[in-house]
Motif scaffolding. Structure first.
Motif, PDB file in Angstrom:
ATOM      1  N   ALA A   1      14.548  -1.671  63.131  1.00  0.00           N
ATOM      2  CA  ALA A   1      15.402  -1.119  63.973  1.00  0.00           C
ATOM      3  C   ALA A   1      15.465  -2.733  65.226  1.00  0.00           C
ATOM      4  CB  ALA A   1      14.423  -0.642  64.962  1.00  0.00           C
ATOM      5  N   ASP A   2      14.401  -3.774  65.084  1.00  0.00           N
ATOM      6  CA  ASP A   2      14.621  -5.024  65.426  1.00  0.00           C
ATOM      7  C   ASP A   2      15.532  -6.142  65.221  1.00  0.00           C
ATOM      8  OD1 ASP A   2      13.546  -3.764  68.085  1.00  0.00           O
ATOM      9  OD2 ASP A   2      11.140  -4.713  67.304  1.00  0.00           O
ATOM     10  N   GLN A   3      15.737  -5.606  63.727  1.00  0.00           N
ATOM     11  CA  GLN A   3      16.891  -6.351  63.285  1.00  0.00           C
ATOM     12  C   GLN A   3      18.103  -6.244  63.280  1.00  0.00           C
ATOM     13  OE1 GLN A   3      15.859  -6.253  59.094  1.00  0.00           O
ATOM     14  NE2 GLN A   3      13.526  -7.060  59.498  1.00  0.00           N
ATOM     15  N   GLY A   4      18.910  -6.663  63.501  1.00  0.00           N
ATOM     16  CA  GLY A   4      20.710  -7.165  63.767  1.00  0.00           C
ATOM     17  C   GLY A   4      21.017  -6.676  62.140  1.00  0.00           C
ATOM     18  N   LEU A   5      21.680  -6.459  62.132  1.00  0.00           N
ATOM     19  CA  LEU A   5      23.077  -6.059  60.799  1.00  0.00           C
ATOM     20  C   LEU A   5      23.226  -7.616  59.940  1.00  0.00           C
ATOM     21  CD1 LEU A   5      25.932  -3.943  61.529  1.00  0.00           C
ATOM     22  CD2 LEU A   5      23.234  -2.968  60.646  1.00  0.00           C
ATOM     23  N   ASP A   6      22.783  -7.471  59.369  1.00  0.00           N
ATOM     24  CA  ASP A   6      22.365  -9.166  58.762  1.00  0.00           C
ATOM     25  C   ASP A   6      23.958  -9.498  57.563  1.00  0.00           C
ATOM     26  OD1 ASP A   6      22.472  -7.880  56.042  1.00  0.00           O
ATOM     27  OD2 ASP A   6      20.368  -7.873  56.426  1.00  0.00           O
ATOM     28  N   ARG A   7      23.607 -10.525  56.917  1.00  0.00           N
ATOM     29  CA  ARG A   7      25.141 -11.143  56.785  1.00  0.00           C
ATOM     30  C   ARG A   7      25.519  -9.992  55.586  1.00  0.00           C
ATOM     31  NH1 ARG A   7      25.813 -17.564  54.785  1.00  0.00           N
ATOM     32  NH2 ARG A   7      28.685 -17.231  53.784  1.00  0.00           N
ATOM     33  N   ARG A   8      24.664  -9.546  54.858  1.00  0.00           N
ATOM     34  CA  ARG A   8      24.752  -8.897  53.282  1.00  0.00           C
ATOM     35  C   ARG A   8      25.465  -8.060  53.489  1.00  0.00           C
ATOM     36  NH1 ARG A   8      26.685  -7.110  48.636  1.00  0.00           N
ATOM     37  NH2 ARG A   8      25.336  -5.100  48.073  1.00  0.00           N
TER      38      ARG A   8
ATOM     39  N   ALA B   1      23.189   0.248  52.811  1.00  0.00           N
ATOM     40  CA  ALA B   1      23.148  -0.565  52.487  1.00  0.00           C
ATOM     41  C   ALA B   1      21.961  -1.583  53.534  1.00  0.00           C
ATOM     42  CB  ALA B   1      24.368  -1.898  52.853  1.00  0.00           C
ATOM     43  N   ALA B   2      22.484  -0.318  55.095  1.00  0.00           N
ATOM     44  CA  ALA B   2      21.344  -1.124  55.927  1.00  0.00           C
ATOM     45  C   ALA B   2      19.975   0.026  56.796  1.00  0.00           C
ATOM     46  CB  ALA B   2      22.380  -0.862  57.420  1.00  0.00           C
ATOM     47  N   GLY B   3      20.260   0.887  55.901  1.00  0.00           N
ATOM     48  CA  GLY B   3      18.687   1.730  56.377  1.00  0.00           C
ATOM     49  C   GLY B   3      18.994   2.673  57.269  1.00  0.00           C
ATOM     50  N   PRO B   4      18.327   3.702  57.179  1.00  0.00           N
ATOM     51  CA  PRO B   4      18.470   4.674  58.878  1.00  0.00           C
ATOM     52  C   PRO B   4      18.405   4.509  59.864  1.00  0.00           C
ATOM     53  CG  PRO B   4      16.620   5.282  57.429  1.00  0.00           C
ATOM     54  CD  PRO B   4      16.924   4.038  56.449  1.00  0.00           C
TER      55      PRO B   4
ATOM     56  N   ILE C   1      39.930  -3.439  47.482  1.00  0.00           N
ATOM     57  CA  ILE C   1      39.978  -2.682  45.420  1.00  0.00           C
ATOM     58  C   ILE C   1      39.166  -4.495  45.376  1.00  0.00           C
ATOM     59  CG2 ILE C   1      40.555  -2.491  43.912  1.00  0.00           C
ATOM     60  CD1 ILE C   1      42.595  -0.687  44.675  1.00  0.00           C
ATOM     61  N   VAL C   2      39.539  -5.544  45.749  1.00  0.00           N
ATOM     62  CA  VAL C   2      38.658  -6.609  44.489  1.00  0.00           C
ATOM     63  C   VAL C   2      37.345  -6.756  45.539  1.00  0.00           C
ATOM     64  CG1 VAL C   2      38.904  -9.258  44.581  1.00  0.00           C
ATOM     65  CG2 VAL C   2      41.546  -7.676  43.992  1.00  0.00           C
ATOM     66  N   TYR C   3      37.361  -6.255  46.811  1.00  0.00           N
ATOM     67  CA  TYR C   3      36.426  -7.317  47.439  1.00  0.00           C
ATOM     68  C   TYR C   3      35.720  -6.524  47.717  1.00  0.00           C
ATOM     69  CZ  TYR C   3      34.077  -8.271  52.485  1.00  0.00           C
ATOM     70  OH  TYR C   3      33.490  -8.558  52.972  1.00  0.00           O
ATOM     71  N   ALA C   4      36.245  -5.255  47.294  1.00  0.00           N
ATOM     72  CA  ALA C   4      34.594  -4.023  47.098  1.00  0.00           C
ATOM     73  C   ALA C   4      34.186  -4.855  45.662  1.00  0.00           C
ATOM     74  CB  ALA C   4      35.560  -2.666  46.782  1.00  0.00           C
ATOM     75  N   PHE C   5      34.786  -4.853  44.316  1.00  0.00           N
ATOM     76  CA  PHE C   5      34.227  -5.170  43.268  1.00  0.00           C
ATOM     77  C   PHE C   5      33.269  -6.119  43.138  1.00  0.00           C
ATOM     78  CE2 PHE C   5      35.553  -7.380  39.261  1.00  0.00           C
ATOM     79  CZ  PHE C   5      34.759  -6.227  38.549  1.00  0.00           C
ATOM     80  N   ILE C   6      33.760  -7.483  44.522  1.00  0.00           N
ATOM     81  CA  ILE C   6      33.215  -8.031  44.305  1.00  0.00           C
ATOM     82  C   ILE C   6      31.447  -8.108  45.405  1.00  0.00           C
ATOM     83  CG2 ILE C   6      33.000 -10.595  45.223  1.00  0.00           C
ATOM     84  CD1 ILE C   6      35.660 -11.023  44.544  1.00  0.00           C
ATOM     85  N   VAL C   7      31.768  -7.628  46.328  1.00  0.00           N
ATOM     86  CA  VAL C   7      30.163  -7.320  47.270  1.00  0.00           C
ATOM     87  C   VAL C   7      29.797  -6.396  46.227  1.00  0.00           C
ATOM     88  CG1 VAL C   7      30.523  -6.827  49.864  1.00  0.00           C
ATOM     89  CG2 VAL C   7      31.497  -8.624  48.765  1.00  0.00           C
ATOM     90  N   LEU C   8      30.105  -4.836  46.920  1.00  0.00           N
ATOM     91  CA  LEU C   8      29.349  -3.938  46.744  1.00  0.00           C
ATOM     92  C   LEU C   8      28.154  -4.159  45.235  1.00  0.00           C
ATOM     93  CD1 LEU C   8      31.762  -0.900  48.010  1.00  0.00           C
ATOM     94  CD2 LEU C   8      30.362  -2.185  48.526  1.00  0.00           C
ATOM     95  N   ASP C   9      27.481  -3.218  45.771  1.00  0.00           N
ATOM     96  CA  ASP C   9      26.015  -3.606  44.402  1.00  0.00           C
ATOM     97  C   ASP C   9      26.316  -2.317  42.882  1.00  0.00           C
ATOM     98  OD1 ASP C   9      24.593  -4.895  45.861  1.00  0.00           O
ATOM     99  OD2 ASP C   9      23.771  -3.202  47.364  1.00  0.00           O
ATOM    100  N   LYS C  10      26.376  -2.838  42.171  1.00  0.00           N
ATOM    101  CA  LYS C  10      26.351  -1.836  41.000  1.00  0.00           C
ATOM    102  C   LYS C  10      25.962  -0.196  41.471  1.00  0.00           C
ATOM    103  CE  LYS C  10      25.277  -1.512  35.644  1.00  0.00           C
ATOM    104  NZ  LYS C  10      24.797  -2.214  34.699  1.00  0.00           N
ATOM    105  N   ASP C  11      26.546   0.820  40.646  1.00  0.00           N
ATOM    106  CA  ASP C  11      26.309   1.629  40.917  1.00  0.00           C
ATOM    107  C   ASP C  11      25.167   2.526  40.236  1.00  0.00           C
ATOM    108  OD1 ASP C  11      28.329   2.728  42.885  1.00  0.00           O
ATOM    109  OD2 ASP C  11      29.854   2.425  41.271  1.00  0.00           O
ATOM    110  N   GLU C  12      24.341   3.761  40.853  1.00  0.00           N
ATOM    111  CA  GLU C  12      23.831   3.815  40.439  1.00  0.00           C
ATOM    112  C   GLU C  12      23.484   5.993  40.390  1.00  0.00           C
ATOM    113  OE1 GLU C  12      20.074   3.085  41.891  1.00  0.00           O
ATOM    114  OE2 GLU C  12      19.684   1.591  41.160  1.00  0.00           O
ATOM    115  N   THR C  13      23.818   6.668  38.822  1.00  0.00           N
ATOM    116  CA  THR C  13      24.169   7.964  39.193  1.00  0.00           C
ATOM    117  C   THR C  13      23.386   9.236  39.269  1.00  0.00           C
ATOM    118  OG1 THR C  13      25.287   7.591  37.138  1.00  0.00           O
ATOM    119  CG2 THR C  13      27.012   6.890  38.518  1.00  0.00           C
ATOM    120  N   SER C  14      23.650   9.543  39.337  1.00  0.00           N
ATOM    121  CA  SER C  14      22.681  10.972  38.886  1.00  0.00           C
ATOM    122  C   SER C  14      23.544  11.878  38.099  1.00  0.00           C
ATOM    123  CB  SER C  14      22.095  12.373  39.981  1.00  0.00           C
ATOM    124  OG  SER C  14      22.155  12.573  39.576  1.00  0.00           O
TER     125      SER C  14
END
Length: 533
Positions: free
Chosen positions: A14-21, A140-143, A192-205
């Motif tokens: 909770a004491d951490q800010g939002l990191d670059r990621r 990405a940030a956690g609760p 769309i391009v930004y999301a393709f580059i930045v977002l992590d690979k999906d883990e599906t159910s």
């Protein structure tokens, strides 16, 4: 994670800010949210343009807004299941692509019918962007940093209703109506391009089945209910009552389907929406608080520009600029409230914010035809300060104590509540204002009109009856004389309506009192969800 393979404590997180990621991921989410939310309001300024373009009636043209909203409402319930089944990255990119496709099609429309159909396609894509954005950022940030995350998401949510009229007015006046849709093309491609580059690979159910019964109950139920509710202002204006078949049949049928879904969801193993989340005390209290707040917020937003245009004679663009101090106020407090909410819990900030909003609404209850813009803009700024401390901390209180696997369903649930509350708020405030306007001022005879009309109603020309408008064209001198006399009464109608808004915001203090006011109370469930690897 620490060197001894234990997960970092929630208090330390909770004491951490939002990191670059996280900030990089937030950029993707905000782009999508801005497009979706702006398009809920930007088309409102083009209604007269569409009427002139195709000779359509106001009721027909209004479907360019209604169709979009109903498509949004219909698709939101499946977002949680679709995110688990296909993955948030793929679904986010697909939704953005559909939204952009709908935008381009809207710009090529050759008739009002085509535009309405293409707006529905837009809505089907845009409906998933906001709940998906909440899921992506929360994971990405956690609760423990969800307050900061919600502050980021709150920027488009608060600025959308303000920026839409400004941007729409400028594009129409400087270029053409086509550009209110074409502007989404470059933004969407970048997203769309930004999301393709930045977002992590999906883990599906793969194992979770689709709740077809729940879908057939909830999605049509929401669409019908919201259509009935959104038809109330038009019914009140045209027929003098909200109890028309168009309103009653659709709203009641929609409500029956929603109630049927509630019974189904409480018994089904894997329902489309997990209503058992309301067993979480913080979730329930936060949603009650947010519902009351959203009704007042979205209902009030409807009237600001109407006052500036109908009473003060401002252009649409100028009306949007005059509301801008509200957004500026929110931008001051939202980042601070988001960070401190993660450390101290949301309760204190939400209650303080509600007090500020109530105080900012008080000057509007005393509106006149010549109230100083300094007073109005100052009051809007105070409201914005309160909104920055209220909206997103309340939503973060609803989600942060959920188990990790429930976040996607919780995000979907909060977005459905927001859509319903916004529609109810718009309808309620429209009806209250219409009734206030109808009784505003003494009744005076109007030339060539079969019956007397209230001066206040006559002053608000856009909402006056056809007979009154015809009288204005046949006897312009008399009409404008009465118009000038009626402006104070019209302003008072706005003021009386804002009394309801101030009371409703003050009532929000009751459920807000039960929100967590310490970090420990707010994060108890989150700590239980932390596992040592």
């Amino acid at each position: 994670m620490t060197s001894d393979n234990t997960v970092e404590s929630p208090a330390a997180a909770a004491d951490q800010g939002l990191d670059r990621r996280v900030l990089t991921v937030a950029g993707v989410v905000v782009l999508g949210a801005i497009m979706s939310i702006l398009d809920m309001t930007i088309v409102g300024v083009a209604q007269n343009t569409f009427q002139s373009q195709w000779g359509a009636t106001p009721a027909t043209v209004a479907w360019t807004m209604t169709g979009y909203t109903l498509a949004l409402a219909a698709v939101i319930p499946v977002t949680g299941w679709a995110a688990d089944r296909f993955g948030t990255k793929r679904l986010y990119m697909a939704s953005t692509a559909m939204f952009v496709l709908g935008s381009v099609l809207c710009a090529t429309s050759g008739s009002i019918t085509e535009l309405i159909i293409y707006r529905v396609i837009q809505g089907l894509g845009g409906g998933m962007l906001m709940p998906l954005g909440m899921m992506i950022l929360t994971r990405a940030a956690g609760p423990e940093r969800i307050g900061r995350v919600m502050a980021v998401l709150g920027i488009p949510m608060l600025l959308g209703p303000i920026g839409g009229p400004i941007l729409g007015g400028w594009l129409i006046e400087s270029f053409s109506w086509h550009w209110i849709f074409l502007i989404n093309l470059p933004i969407g491609i970048i997203a769309i391009v930004y999301a393709f580059i930045v977002l992590d690979k999906d883990e599906t159910s793969e194992s979770q089945s689709f709740d077809i019964v729940g879908f057939l109950l909830l999605s049509p139920g929401l669409a019908l209910f919201l259509f009935g509710i959104s038809s109330i202002p038009e019914a009140q204006q045209e027929h003098g009552t909200m109890f028309t078949p168009r309103v009653l049949i659709t709203a009641v049928l929609g409500a029956v389907l929603i109630v049927g879904f509630v019974f189904w969801a409480l018994r089904a193993k894997l329902a489309l929406l997990d209503l058992r989340l309301f067993k979480n005390r913080n979730m329930t209290v936060a949603m009650i608080t947010f519902t009351c707040f959203a009704i007042a917020f979205f209902g009030s937003m409807l009237l600001y520009s109407q006052y500036f245009i109908g009473v003060r004679g401002e252009t649409t663009l100028m009306a949007g600029l005059l509301v801008a101090p509200q957004g500026l106020g929110a931008m001051f407090t939202m980042p601070v409230a988001g960070a401190l909410t993660d450390k101290m819990g949301p309760g204190k900030f939400v209650m303080t914010g509600l007090v500020l909003i109530t105080a900012g609404l008080v000057p509007f209850t005393l509106l006149g035809a010549d109230t100083s813009y300094w007073i109005i803009c100052g009051a809007l700024f105070v409201q914005g300060l309160g909104m920055g401390m209220t909206m997103m901390p309340t939503m973060s209180a609803a989600i942060r104590t959920l188990e990790p696997h429930s976040i996607s369903r919780g995000s979907t649930l909060t977005n459905i509540v927001q859509q319903i509350a916004a529609s109810i708020g718009t309808a309620v405030f429209s009806v209250i204002f219409t009734n206030q306007l109808k009784n505003a001022g003494p009744k005076l005879p109007v030339p060539h009109s079969p019956e007397p009309v209230a001066i206040g109603a006559q002053a608000f020309g856009a909402n006056s009856s056809p007979a009154t408008r015809a009288a204005g064209m046949q006897a312009p001198d008399t009409f404008h004389q009465l118009l000038d006399q009626g402006l104070p009464f019209t302003a008072h109608a706005f003021g009386h309506t804002y009394i309801v808004g101030a009371i409703l915001v003050a009532v929000c203090l009751i459920p807000a009192f039960f929100l967590p006011r310490t970090h420990d109370a707010d994060t108890g469930a989150a700590e239980r969800a932390v596992m040592v690897h």
